[in-house]
Enzyme design. Sequence first.
Site, PDB file in Angstrom:
ATOM      1  N   ARG A  31       0.278  -1.288  -0.169  1.00 34.35           N
ATOM      2  CA  ARG A  31       0.149   0.000   0.187  1.00 34.35           C
ATOM      3  C   ARG A  31       0.691   1.162  -0.292  1.00 34.35           C
ATOM      4  O   ARG A  31       0.874   2.094   0.641  1.00 34.35           O
ATOM      5  CB  ARG A  31      -0.842   0.232   0.800  1.00 34.35           C
ATOM      6  CG  ARG A  31      -1.973  -0.892   1.085  1.00 34.35           C
ATOM      7  CD  ARG A  31      -3.392  -0.036   0.203  1.00 34.35           C
ATOM      8  NE  ARG A  31      -3.840  -1.322  -0.242  1.00 34.35           N
ATOM      9  CZ  ARG A  31      -5.480  -1.481   0.471  1.00 34.35           C
ATOM     10  NH1 ARG A  31      -5.629  -0.583   1.514  1.00 34.35           N
ATOM     11  NH2 ARG A  31      -6.641  -1.893   1.088  1.00 34.35           N
ATOM     12  N   ARG A  44      -7.425  11.061  -6.694  1.00 33.04           N
ATOM     13  CA  ARG A  44      -8.158  10.802  -6.416  1.00 33.04           C
ATOM     14  C   ARG A  44      -9.267  11.572  -6.097  1.00 33.04           C
ATOM     15  O   ARG A  44     -10.452  10.758  -6.870  1.00 33.04           O
ATOM     16  CB  ARG A  44      -7.732   9.290  -4.843  1.00 33.04           C
ATOM     17  CG  ARG A  44      -8.945   9.134  -4.207  1.00 33.04           C
ATOM     18  CD  ARG A  44      -9.175   7.589  -4.322  1.00 33.04           C
ATOM     19  NE  ARG A  44     -10.512   6.849  -3.856  1.00 33.04           N
ATOM     20  CZ  ARG A  44     -11.675   7.251  -3.371  1.00 33.04           C
ATOM     21  NH1 ARG A  44     -12.808   8.107  -4.366  1.00 33.04           N
ATOM     22  NH2 ARG A  44     -12.274   6.357  -2.485  1.00 33.04           N
ATOM     23  N   ASP A  81      -6.502  -3.295  -7.942  1.00 36.33           N
ATOM     24  CA  ASP A  81      -7.110  -3.886  -6.520  1.00 36.33           C
ATOM     25  C   ASP A  81      -7.228  -5.447  -6.887  1.00 36.33           C
ATOM     26  O   ASP A  81      -7.311  -5.712  -7.760  1.00 36.33           O
ATOM     27  CB  ASP A  81      -8.046  -3.362  -6.584  1.00 36.33           C
ATOM     28  CG  ASP A  81      -8.768  -3.440  -4.729  1.00 36.33           C
ATOM     29  OD1 ASP A  81      -8.263  -3.031  -3.881  1.00 36.33           O
ATOM     30  OD2 ASP A  81      -9.250  -4.119  -4.399  1.00 36.33           O
ATOM     31  N   TYR A 157     -14.702 -12.210   0.004  1.00 38.69           N
ATOM     32  CA  TYR A 157     -15.549 -11.049  -0.482  1.00 38.69           C
ATOM     33  C   TYR A 157     -16.429 -11.463  -1.504  1.00 38.69           C
ATOM     34  O   TYR A 157     -17.280 -10.495  -1.011  1.00 38.69           O
ATOM     35  CB  TYR A 157     -14.371 -10.164  -0.958  1.00 38.69           C
ATOM     36  CG  TYR A 157     -13.666  -9.502  -0.143  1.00 38.69           C
ATOM     37  CD1 TYR A 157     -13.629  -8.523   1.055  1.00 38.69           C
ATOM     38  CD2 TYR A 157     -12.393 -10.113   0.366  1.00 38.69           C
ATOM     39  CE1 TYR A 157     -12.640  -7.908   1.731  1.00 38.69           C
ATOM     40  CE2 TYR A 157     -10.965  -9.308   0.594  1.00 38.69           C
ATOM     41  CZ  TYR A 157     -11.458  -8.545   1.565  1.00 38.69           C
ATOM     42  OH  TYR A 157     -10.648  -7.960   3.427  1.00 38.69           O
TER      43      TYR A 157
END
Length: 363
Positions: A31, A44, A81, A157
Amino acid sequence: MAVKPGTAPKGRLLQPFAGQSLATPPIWLMRQAGRYLPEYRAVRAKAGGFLDLVYNPALAADVTLQPIRRYGFDAAILFSDILVVPDALGQPLRFAEGEGPLLEPIGDVKNLSRLRASATRPKFQLVAETVQRLRQDLPSETALIGFCGAPWTVATYMVEGKGSKDQAAARLWAYRDRDGFQKLIDLLVEVSIDYLTCQVEAGADVLQIFDTWAGSLPDDEFDRWVVEPTKAIVAAMKEKHPDVPIVGFPRGAGGAALWYVTETGVDGLGCDTAMPPYMMGEAFDGELRTFGPTGKEKIVIQGNLDPLLLVVGGPAMEERVTEILDLMAGKPFIFNLGHGIVPQTPPENVARLVELVRAWKAG
Ligand code: CP3
């Protein structure tokens, strides 16, 4: 200098994989691109949502490069991701502010028919484009890391529809309907191989497989859902691209990490924060590796400073960094954290960490 895919001088990150321990180990951080950096927050905000950033090759390449410009890490990690895989398969993903990832949960095996491996192309293509841009723009000495989530972690997930503290929905499905859950895992193995291949063919030098929730399974289930799928991915990638090293990150595996390494054939082990340094330093050194499928003598160890020490900085961080470096002296080692950088990390502590690691010499 523009570098064509596959022609980049390999740089310091790849040397431990060739069995060389460097006087000063290479460093990158999980990260390393993210919300702790003001320049990330600015891009972002310009992109809109997180996925708008991920699927915009120019902006995704830019945020990948931000920590390289600031700190000169030995590797960049592609900005994407692990949940791009379900999204590309047709299980739409969104990120709600402050809530993390949200997907419509896959309740059982009947829902799998909605997911199509053949649907992944357009989104994987955007990720490949980001990699191609990076190959052009990265300094030639900086390695580029591609990645995927391990099938087990991605499945947690997909089944839960969000993050969870105990991954119960996926664990329950796996116990109640092993064959059905196996179908989901098999699909993820196939698509993860595609996703990684696409990244390597676009120019990634090293791969990492993130298994964030490997630690939530008992040993037989760990073998079935963590080891076997990872082994299949590693075998397929080694067949196509034998020279691209693969690091596995089975977070929370504890004592089973040794089994994971010897069975899956990964070239490197990403150690989480709780992995005791004596295991990193000794148990994986030399002969224990030789009973695995590849019989490699050395495994590259990567890790494992507590990300919260990077928040605190100062003497507490400095002491532990020196301890890790001393312990790993003379071994094929890559300095990293035990998990990702957290958003409240002061950027100046990252600068100090890089300075400390670069100033250290095996004594
Ligand atoms: O710099 C890098 O490490 C490269 C990019 C990267 C991201 N996620 C960007 C990201 C990588 C390698 C990941 C992996 C990832 N994604 C994992 C495995 C590693 C780990 O941390 O355990 C997991 C479990 C995910 C799923 C995911 N993505 C979650 C749970 C979240 C929400 C939590 C959070 O930190 O917000 C994300 C979002 C995400 N992925 C962010 C980033 C920079 C934050 C997004 C934002 O800007 O709001």
